[in-house]
Design an enzyme around this catalytic site. Structure first.
Site, PDB file in Angstrom:
ATOM      1  CG  MET A  38      -1.922  -1.171   1.144  1.00  0.00           C
ATOM      2  SD  MET A  38      -3.457  -0.876   2.013  1.00  0.00           S
ATOM      3  CE  MET A  38      -2.851  -0.539   3.657  1.00  0.00           C
ATOM      4  CG  HIS A  45       7.115  -2.015   2.222  1.00  0.00           C
ATOM      5  ND1 HIS A  45       7.009  -0.949   3.073  1.00  0.00           N
ATOM      6  CD2 HIS A  45       5.901  -2.596   2.194  1.00  0.00           C
ATOM      7  CE1 HIS A  45       5.776  -0.877   3.536  1.00  0.00           C
ATOM      8  NE2 HIS A  45       5.077  -1.863   3.023  1.00  0.00           N
ATOM      9  CD  GLN A 171      -2.108  -8.717   4.334  1.00  0.00           C
ATOM     10  OE1 GLN A 171      -2.906  -7.799   4.435  1.00  0.00           O
ATOM     11  NE2 GLN A 171      -0.859  -8.508   3.960  1.00  0.00           N
TER      12      GLN A 171
END
Ligand code: PAF
Length: 297
Positions: A38, A45, A171
């Site tokens: 996102m 990341h 998730q």
């Protein structure tokens, strides 16, 4: 960062040209890894990109702040959008392509952002019971929003492998189920959580913390270690959880949960559990932080 590296990162906002590029790579025998994000990228990341590079010859990242996974009272509007800095970071990590679509491209029939409870997309994936426990209990519809957007992204990118952080443990399990249930022809790889020296897990939401809160936030990882230590000494799961909640509350957190579960199912621990996970979700000031650690039972 070298301009050359930035020039090697191709940014696509539309689906067709991205698919064309991916098809060209595939025809040349290349293997594609996908890192959905996102945005507001950080070292955590970048580590996903590094893991992706170990599994493929090309890495495609996406940046999309997905409205359907935010509740109406959550931080969708204020979620940091930092495209230029994100592009520079992805390029420095050797990412080949970035897909950064608009809401209209991802949800073409919606006239306004499909926040999940207010204006859900007309087609959404029901992830079943796993979507209603832990973070799913506190954020109703969240995992349906995640699964729906990730399924759409998988169809757009058609990668061989997709990489997700283990920090978002629930998730990761939901997405493994998605791939299994919907027969997506790709492998999911979990990447280890990146931590600051204090133990605090890297997260875009850490920036909501003041400097004092950031110092306090180290208690989350310390509590997870304490939970593991107690479990390995044979302390009953209920007692471990009760102690963890007290530790967090005493340190000024408002915990949503602190639990130990079977890491493969998120069910309560049983004698057949092979891996155990300790998971915490707790609010501190404006931030809601999640973290976990797991170990062999
Ligand atoms: O983990 C995230 O950043 C998001 O939930 C994801 C997987 C990119 C879906 O929007």
């Amino acid at each position: 960062m070298a301009t050359d590296a930035l020039m090697q990162l191709q940014t696509f906002t539309e689906i067709a040209p991205l698919r064309q590029q991916i098809q060209a790579w595939r025809s040349a025998g290349e293997r594609i890894a996908f890192v959905p994000t996102m945005g507001n990228l950080h070292d955590g990341h970048l580590s996903l990109v590094h893991v992706a590079k170990q599994h493929a010859t090309r890495v495609v990242a996406s940046i999309f702040v997905n409205p359907s996974q935010f509740g109406p009272k959550e931080d969708f509007a204020s979620y940091p959008r930092t495209l230029a800095a994100d592009q520079a970071l992805l390029a420095s990590g050797g990412c080949d392509a970035l897909f950064a679509p608009t809401v209209a491209t991802m949800y073409p029939t919606s006239s306004s952002p499909p926040l999940h409870t207010a204006n859900a997309p007309s087609f959404a994936i029901d992830v079943g019971a796993i979507g209603t426990i832990l973070c799913g209990a506190v954020r109703p519809g969240h995992f349906s929003g995640v699964a729906t957007v990730v399924a759409k992204l998988f169809n757009i990118v058609q990668a061989d492998v997709a990489v997700f952080g283990e920090k978002d443990f629930q998730q990761l399990l939901v997405l493994r189920k998605l791939v299994h249930q919907f027969n997506f022809p790709l492998d999911i790889v979990g990447a280890a959580t990146i931590r600051e020296a204090s133990g605090l897990a890297r997260s875009s939401r850490n920036q909501y913390l003041s400097s004092e809160e950031r110092e306090q936030a180290r208690v989350i990882y310390a509590t997870l270690l304490q939970m593991r230590d107690m479990r390995q000494r044979g302390v009953d799961a209920e007692q471990v959880q009760a102690q963890a909640l007290i530790t967090l509350q005493t340190a000024g957190f408002n915990p949503d949960y602190a639990v130990t579960r079977d890491a493969q199912t998120l069910d309560l621990i049983s004698i057949s559990s092979k891996i155990e996970v300790a998971m915490i979700a707790a609010r501190l000031g404006k931030a809601r932080l999640i973290d976990n650690i797991y170990w062999n039972s």
